[in-house]
Design an enzyme around this catalytic site. Structure first.
Site: not given
Ligand code: NAD
Length: 588
Positions: A262-263, A286, A425
């Site tokens: 997680e995270d 995730d 989120n």
């Molecule tokens: P991560 O850090 O693995 O990925 C983030 C991605 O965003 C990276 O690829 C990064 O390059 C990209 N990014 C950053 N800035 C950017 C920009 N300005 N333009 C375009 N892309 C950009 O994180 P993650 O685990 O993929 O999570 C991302 C988001 O999704 C978080 O806010 C998380 O809370 C959310 N999330 C939601 C759910 C859900 O709704 N069920 C589940 C998991 C994650």
């Protein structure tokens, strides 16, 4: 007292059945304050006189007998007096520390109301303020300096039968970044939902923080910070810690003990998943949990658009854990519809912080490379949307407001029913609000978000209930199913099955109201149905370690579900006058 068969046990108690097997009792050797101050045993003023006498707590409680309903009422009244969500979070965590059954009774009494407090979005705030909100430690804290001693640390954990572990290293908490040891709020919150939504017994759940340091300057300077006060240790030492942790957990609790990641930050998350997925019973929420919930939402959306997955062009804003997981599962769903993998990949596009992911571009990791398209480079999301005219956009980059008015209007101009998922989120990071989506698309947008949004009423009176693509539809049910049958490994097929099951539970009425997921207040039923499907799947594919195979899988899973009703303690009889023993109850 001969109570026959021992059904389940914990460090504090054993479950016994009466001789005729018609009743279950709890038996404990603990007495006095060790009972009333133990959250697993405590039932406050709901202890009967016999129990009070037998357990040595008579006189330690006011002389009144309350039903759990009255206790619930008291909690709800107190809860209503709290001034903000963080206070509500602290209050509920305090209850969890005092009276576990009552805590879960409260959560399950109105899961839709309490989930945003113990889970996203409030849990994000609680993690940021963990130094302030910290009262009692919960779970196991293992640090990088505990290498070679993890087995000993695990021995300190009092429970003998742990079935599910949720572990984090706190490096990417929700969309809030590196919160180091403050990230412990996440495993604690997730496991509360394992029980509240999935019915997994709380004694069988273990939250773990692997503290390897933090890069968060503010925390390093924060006098209230509860974690290691140095930068993250990486490389071989980090990998050794993880290897030792996985081995120590499974040595103590068995190879079928579920370990949910997680995270973790992107790079570690993918690496560790690849490394452990075929060795242990593990998944990364995730990546894979998100994939299942997002694909469930898409499958439900397909029922509205009356199309197949392979008819869609899907654009991701973000190319991290969530995006990759979802994209992989979409690919599986398309393949199942009958097109080859290479063709599926052509329908999935991604934009990261450097722009559109295309072949030959810089900064392409192995994961991103798989989704790189033959296309000229493009920087801005708005331009990409105009050029590709996607049927669905999925925001998972934690960039608040990334779905601009222009983008949403464009989506509405290309598509009769544009699919717009703002999954980042917490709420403050969402790509757009539900209201923006519904208003700018004149109610045609098919919307889902990561954090909850209130229903939206348009000027013409139409009311929409935005779908919350909440991973809580997935991990508690997966946890229950996987632990029930002792699934050996959790394959991607399990997550596609999960997505299909969740989507199948969305009714036509739900869809007509804008919901892409079953209402949150039915989540216990969703988890149950999902667990049964997983158990059936596991036996069908020879993946279950539990023998013999239960004949009636539904009855079997149901028998495992944690009850929030208080158990009766096994006591010798001792009586007060009948009229002094009336239990105060109430109508709720
Ligand atoms: P991560 O850090 O693995 O990925 C983030 C991605 O965003 C990276 O690829 C990064 O390059 C990209 N990014 C950053 N800035 C950017 C920009 N300005 N333009 C375009 N892309 C950009 O994180 P993650 O685990 O993929 O999570 C991302 C988001 O999704 C978080 O806010 C998380 O809370 C959310 N999330 C939601 C759910 C859900 O709704 N069920 C589940 C998991 C994650």
């Amino acid at each position: 007292m001969a109570h026959g068969l021992v059904k389940r046990e914990s460090v504090d108690w054993e479950m016994h059945k009466s001789e005729d097997k018609s009743k279950t009792f709890v038996y404990t050797k603990k007495r006095g304050y060790d009972v009333t101050r133990n959250p697993h045993l405590n039932k406050g003023m709901a202890f009967s006189l016999e129990e009070r006498l037998q357990l040595g707590i008579h006189g330690l409680l006011p002389p009144c007998f309350l039903s759990q309903d009255v206790q619930l009422l008291r909690v709800l009244r107190n809860y209503d007096m709290k001034k903000d969500d963080l206070d509500r979070y602290v209050f509920l965590m305090g209850l969890q520390d005092r009276n576990e059954k009552l805590f879960y009774r409260v959560l399950t009494s109105d899961i839709e109301r309490f989930m945003p407090i113990v889970y996203t979005p409030t849990v994000g705030l609680a993690c940021q303020q963990y130094g302030l909100t910290f009262r009692r430690p919960r779970g196991l804290f293992i640090t990088i300096h505990d290498r070679s001693h993890i087995t000993t640390l695990l021995q300190s954990w009092p429970e003998k039968d742990v079935r599910a572990v949720v572990v984090t290293d706190g490096e990417r908490i929700l969309g809030l970044g590196d919160l180091g040891c403050y990230g412990m709020g996440i495993p604690v919150g997730k496991l509360a939902l394992y029980t509240a939504c999935g019915g997994v017994s709380p004694q069988q759940c273990l939250p773990v923080m692997l503290d390897v340091g933090t890069e968060n300057e503010e925390l390093l300077k924060d006098p209230l910070y509860i974690g290691l006060r140095h930068r993250r240790v990486r490389g071989q030492a980090y990998d050794d810690l993880l290897d030792e942790f996985m081995k120590a957990v499974t040595d103590r609790y068995g190879m079928d003990c579920l370990i949910q990641f997680e995270d973790f930050a992107n790079n570690n998350a993918f690496r560790l998943l690849r490394k452990y997925r075929n060795k242990y019973c593990t998944f990364n929420d995730d990546i894979q949990g998100t994939a299942a919930v997002a694909v469930a939402g898409l499958l439900a959306a397909l029922r509205i658009t009356k199309s197949k997955m392979l008819d869609h062009t899907i654009l991701f804003q973000g190319a991290g854990e969530a995006a990759m997981g979802i994209a992989d599962l979409i690919t599986m769903a398309m393949e199942k519809e009958g097109i080859p993998r290479e063709q599926c990949l052509k329908k999935i596009w991604m934009v990261d912080s450097k722009g559109l992911i295309v072949k030959g571009r810089d900064h392409l990791t192995h994961e991103k490379e798989r989704f790189a398209q033959e296309h000229p480079q493009m920087k801005k999301l708005e331009d990409v949307v105009q050029k590709l005219k996607p049927t669905a956009i999925i925001g998972v980059a934690a960039v608040a407001g990334a779905f601009t008015e222009q983008i949403i209007k464009d989506m509405a101009s290309f598509n009769e029913r544009p699919i717009i998922f703002a999954l980042s989120n917490p709420t403050s990071k969402a790509e757009c609000t539900a209201e923006q989506c519904y208003t700018l698309t004149e109610g045609r947008g098919i919307f889902a978000s990561g954090s909850p949004f209130d229903p939206v009423t348009l000027a013409d009176g139409r009311k929409f209930y935005p779908g919350q693509g909440n991973n809580a539809y997935v991990f508690p049910g997966v946890g229950l199913g996987v632990t029930a049958c002792a699934l050996r490994h959790i394959t991607d097929e399990v997550f596609l099955l999960t997505a299909e099951t969740i989507a199948s539970l969305v009714t036509e009425k739900d869809l007509s109201e804008g919901r892409l997921y079953p209402p949150l207040n039915t989540i216990r039923n969703v988890s149950f149905k999902l667990a049964v499907k997983i158990v059936e799947y596991a036996y069908k594919h020879n993946m279950a370690l539990l023998n013999p195979e239960p004949e009636d899988k539904e009855a079997f899973v149901r028998s495992l579900i944690y009850s929030t009703d208080y158990d009766e303690f096994a006591v010798d009889s001792y009586r007060w006058p009948e009229d002094a023993m009336g239990v105060q109850s109430c109508k709720l």
